[in-house]
Design a protein around this motif. Structure first.
Motif, PDB file in Angstrom:
ATOM      1  N   LEU A   1       0.837  -1.197   0.000  1.00 57.44           N
ATOM      2  CA  LEU A   1       0.000   0.000   0.000  1.00 57.44           C
ATOM      3  C   LEU A   1       0.873   1.248   0.000  1.00 57.44           C
ATOM      4  N   ARG A   2       0.634   2.114  -0.950  1.00 57.64           N
ATOM      5  CA  ARG A   2       1.327   3.394  -0.984  1.00 57.64           C
ATOM      6  C   ARG A   2       0.751   4.298   0.105  1.00 57.64           C
ATOM      7  N   ASP A   3       1.497   5.338   0.469  1.00 61.62           N
ATOM      8  CA  ASP A   3       1.035   6.243   1.518  1.00 61.62           C
ATOM      9  C   ASP A   3       0.220   7.410   0.961  1.00 61.62           C
ATOM     10  N   THR A   4      -0.425   7.169  -0.184  1.00 55.17           N
ATOM     11  CA  THR A   4      -1.201   8.222  -0.836  1.00 55.17           C
ATOM     12  C   THR A   4      -2.637   8.303  -0.333  1.00 55.17           C
ATOM     13  N   GLN A   5      -3.037   7.355   0.514  1.00 52.45           N
ATOM     14  CA  GLN A   5      -4.358   7.386   1.116  1.00 52.45           C
ATOM     15  C   GLN A   5      -4.312   6.527   2.379  1.00 52.45           C
ATOM     16  N   PRO A   6      -5.318   6.684   3.280  1.00 53.66           N
ATOM     17  CA  PRO A   6      -5.320   5.892   4.517  1.00 53.66           C
ATOM     18  C   PRO A   6      -5.383   4.394   4.220  1.00 53.66           C
ATOM     19  N   ALA A   7      -4.663   3.612   5.013  1.00 48.32           N
ATOM     20  CA  ALA A   7      -4.685   2.152   4.855  1.00 48.32           C
ATOM     21  C   ALA A   7      -5.927   1.587   5.534  1.00 48.32           C
ATOM     22  N   PRO A   8      -6.510   0.512   5.010  1.00 51.32           N
ATOM     23  CA  PRO A   8      -7.666  -0.126   5.656  1.00 51.32           C
ATOM     24  C   PRO A   8      -7.298  -0.646   7.043  1.00 51.32           C
ATOM     25  N   ALA A   9      -8.291  -0.841   7.883  1.00 54.15           N
ATOM     26  CA  ALA A   9      -8.056  -1.384   9.223  1.00 54.15           C
ATOM     27  C   ALA A   9      -7.341  -2.727   9.126  1.00 54.15           C
ATOM     28  N   GLY A  10      -6.316  -2.903   9.958  1.00 51.83           N
ATOM     29  CA  GLY A  10      -5.547  -4.145   9.949  1.00 51.83           C
ATOM     30  C   GLY A  10      -4.387  -4.140   8.980  1.00 51.83           C
ATOM     31  N   TYR A  11      -4.236  -3.039   8.228  1.00 52.11           N
ATOM     32  CA  TYR A  11      -3.141  -2.920   7.260  1.00 52.11           C
ATOM     33  C   TYR A  11      -2.336  -1.656   7.552  1.00 52.11           C
ATOM     34  N   GLN A  12      -1.122  -1.603   7.000  1.00 50.82           N
ATOM     35  CA  GLN A  12      -0.281  -0.429   7.135  1.00 50.82           C
ATOM     36  C   GLN A  12       0.337  -0.100   5.787  1.00 50.82           C
ATOM     37  N   HIS A  13       0.849   1.086   5.662  1.00 52.46           N
ATOM     38  CA  HIS A  13       1.525   1.437   4.414  1.00 52.46           C
ATOM     39  C   HIS A  13       2.780   0.589   4.262  1.00 52.46           C
ATOM     40  N   GLY A  14       3.097   0.249   3.026  1.00 53.81           N
ATOM     41  CA  GLY A  14       4.203  -0.665   2.766  1.00 53.81           C
ATOM     42  C   GLY A  14       3.685  -2.076   2.596  1.00 53.81           C
ATOM     43  N   TRP A  15       4.518  -3.064   2.911  1.00 58.40           N
ATOM     44  CA  TRP A  15       4.163  -4.461   2.677  1.00 58.40           C
ATOM     45  C   TRP A  15       3.367  -5.062   3.825  1.00 58.40           C
ATOM     46  N   ASN A  16       2.353  -5.833   3.467  1.00 63.18           N
ATOM     47  CA  ASN A  16       1.527  -6.582   4.411  1.00 63.18           C
ATOM     48  C   ASN A  16       1.355  -7.994   3.874  1.00 63.18           C
ATOM     49  N   VAL A  17       1.317  -8.975   4.754  1.00 63.80           N
ATOM     50  CA  VAL A  17       1.056 -10.355   4.342  1.00 63.80           C
ATOM     51  C   VAL A  17      -0.022 -10.939   5.249  1.00 63.80           C
ATOM     52  N   LYS A  18      -1.114 -11.415   4.633  1.00 68.29           N
ATOM     53  CA  LYS A  18      -2.171 -12.105   5.368  1.00 68.29           C
ATOM     54  C   LYS A  18      -2.172 -13.566   4.908  1.00 68.29           C
ATOM     55  N   TYR A  19      -2.161 -14.485   5.876  1.00 72.43           N
ATOM     56  CA  TYR A  19      -2.062 -15.901   5.551  1.00 72.43           C
ATOM     57  C   TYR A  19      -3.428 -16.573   5.576  1.00 72.43           C
ATOM     58  N   THR A  20      -3.530 -17.681   4.838  1.00 75.04           N
ATOM     59  CA  THR A  20      -4.804 -18.385   4.752  1.00 75.04           C
ATOM     60  C   THR A  20      -5.289 -18.853   6.115  1.00 75.04           C
TER      61      THR A  20
END
Length: 401
Positions: free
Chosen positions: A262-281
């Protein structure tokens, strides 16, 4: 209790039969197949009613719904017969071999007010569903390009003739493999206005294709690359992956995880942050009452049962894997076949319309664009994989501290 008949007890039919047989709100009223041997064995050890004639079964057995898992060529007449009798239908993918027939079934189901769903199980995979949620939130902005891939070791040598090796019967890499990533593209991006540069290649098969490559063009200017090969033994089993590039970020997703930048050009969704995020199955997948092959197979059938019983929750989508969306995928498959057979004719116009053949310069630009996009994807995948590993390592170090 929903009274269901399972029609076609091959690989997928047996899977559905096992899952539904364990469902607390289902009674298996009948199973139907043309193989007398299979029916005899199943009837002997399960006690379920066995039928060798589909029409006679529909006439004789009280039913609320049918699950159809036959070769694709038989889908249209079987689904139509069930809908005309007022039965809810779950049909394996693809819906039919003709988008015209698929649209007719969409209209009939709507006219009868019946639940009609298709077995595109990836829509019930936690990571793919999370991707759809993020797109709905606008997390990566406007999607400008996507890559849809599927690889696996299905056909690794010349084989004898079966329905799976005949495109006219619904076999081949396009119908059997490519339909899955195409359905995900439909779910994420909608309907393409045309396709181009389609290649349906033979590796080991003689009567159908083993690999599918194409570019899909959408009316908002976005594009998607399709790359599918079921003769790739470097994969232990089928692997489906989607990459979505947007104005505010990027998502790469498969069954195991959802990698999000996620770029820092807009607010990140809840549970996420700007930059890299990984959600596992493991954190995205809801538990199921019965596990066989994967939670998604139980989840899609439970969704069908609850849809047919009027028991969906108020916050659940009413048509997550409907005939209507499946008909779009069937239409795209037709466009791919048309474009491969007559380059430049893969438009969304009515059947029988022949599009203007692109000029040599246009065709050259399309080929260069496809090669360039593929190269960008490969480079991006390498970078994304490295960044995801770094993110996981950092997360592990923080946990240790």
């Amino acid at each position: 209790m929903l009274r269901i008949a399972v029609v076609g007890v091959g690989k997928m039919g047996l899977s559905h039969l096992s899952i539904l047989g364990a469902h607390p709100d289902v009674t298996i009223a009948a199973m139907c197949d043309t193989s007398g041997y299979v029916l005899d064995v199943l009837e002997k050890y399960t006690g379920m009613h066995a039928a060798g004639d589909y029409q006679k079964m529909l006439d004789a057995v009280p039913l609320d719904a049918v699950v159809i898992a036959t070769p694709t060529k038989a889908h249209y007449p079987m689904v139509r017969a069930a809908l005309e009798r007022g039965l809810h239908v779950f049909c394996e993918k693809p819906l039919t071999l003709s988008s015209e027939e698929s649209r007719a079934l969409v209209e009939l189901a709507a006219e009868k007010g019946l639940v009609a769903q298709v077995g595109y199980h990836n829509r019930f995979v936690g990571a793919f569903a999370e991707t759809r949620r993020l797109l709905d939130l606008g997390a990566i902005g406007r999607v400008t390009h996507a890559t849809a891939e599927a690889y696996g070791p299905v056909v690794l040598k010349a084989k004898g003739a079966t329905w799976r090796s005949q495109r006219s019967e619904g076999g081949g890499c396009l119908y059997d493999y490519a339909a899955h990533p195409l359905d995900l593209l439909t779910w994420y991006l909608g309907t393409p206005e045309r396709v181009g540069g389609t290649h349906l290649g033979k590796i080991f098969s003689t009567a159908t294709e083993d690999e599918v490559y194409s570019t899909l063009f959408y009316d908002d200017g976005s594009t998607a690359q399709l790359s599918v090969n079921w003769s790739d033994e470097s994969y232990r089993k089928m692997s489906t992956r989607i990459t979505l590039s947007g104005t505010h970020g990027r998502i790469t997703v498969d069954r195991q995880e959802c990698q999000v930048y996620l770029r820092d050009t807009q607010p990140a969704p809840a549970g996420y942050q700007h930059g890299w995020n990984v959600k596992y199955t493991t954190e995205l997948t809801a538990p199921v009452w019965f596990y066989l092959r994967g939670e998604e197979y139980s989840a899609e059938l439970d969704y069908f049962v609850r849809s047919a019983s009027g028991a969906l929750g108020s916050d659940e989508p009413a048509a997550q894997n409907s005939f209507e969306t499946a008909a779009v995928t069937d239409r795209v498959i037709e466009l791919l076949i048309r474009d491969a057979e007559q380059p430049g004719s893969g438009t969304g116009d009515a059947p029988g319309h022949t599009a203007r053949r692109p000029s040599p310069a246009d065709a050259r630009r399309q080929r260069l664009a496809a090669v360039s996009a593929r190269a960008r994807v490969l480079l991006g995948d390498t970078v994304a994989s490295g960044r995801a590993r770094i993110a996981r390592a950092r997360s592990t170090r923080k946990a240790v501290r």
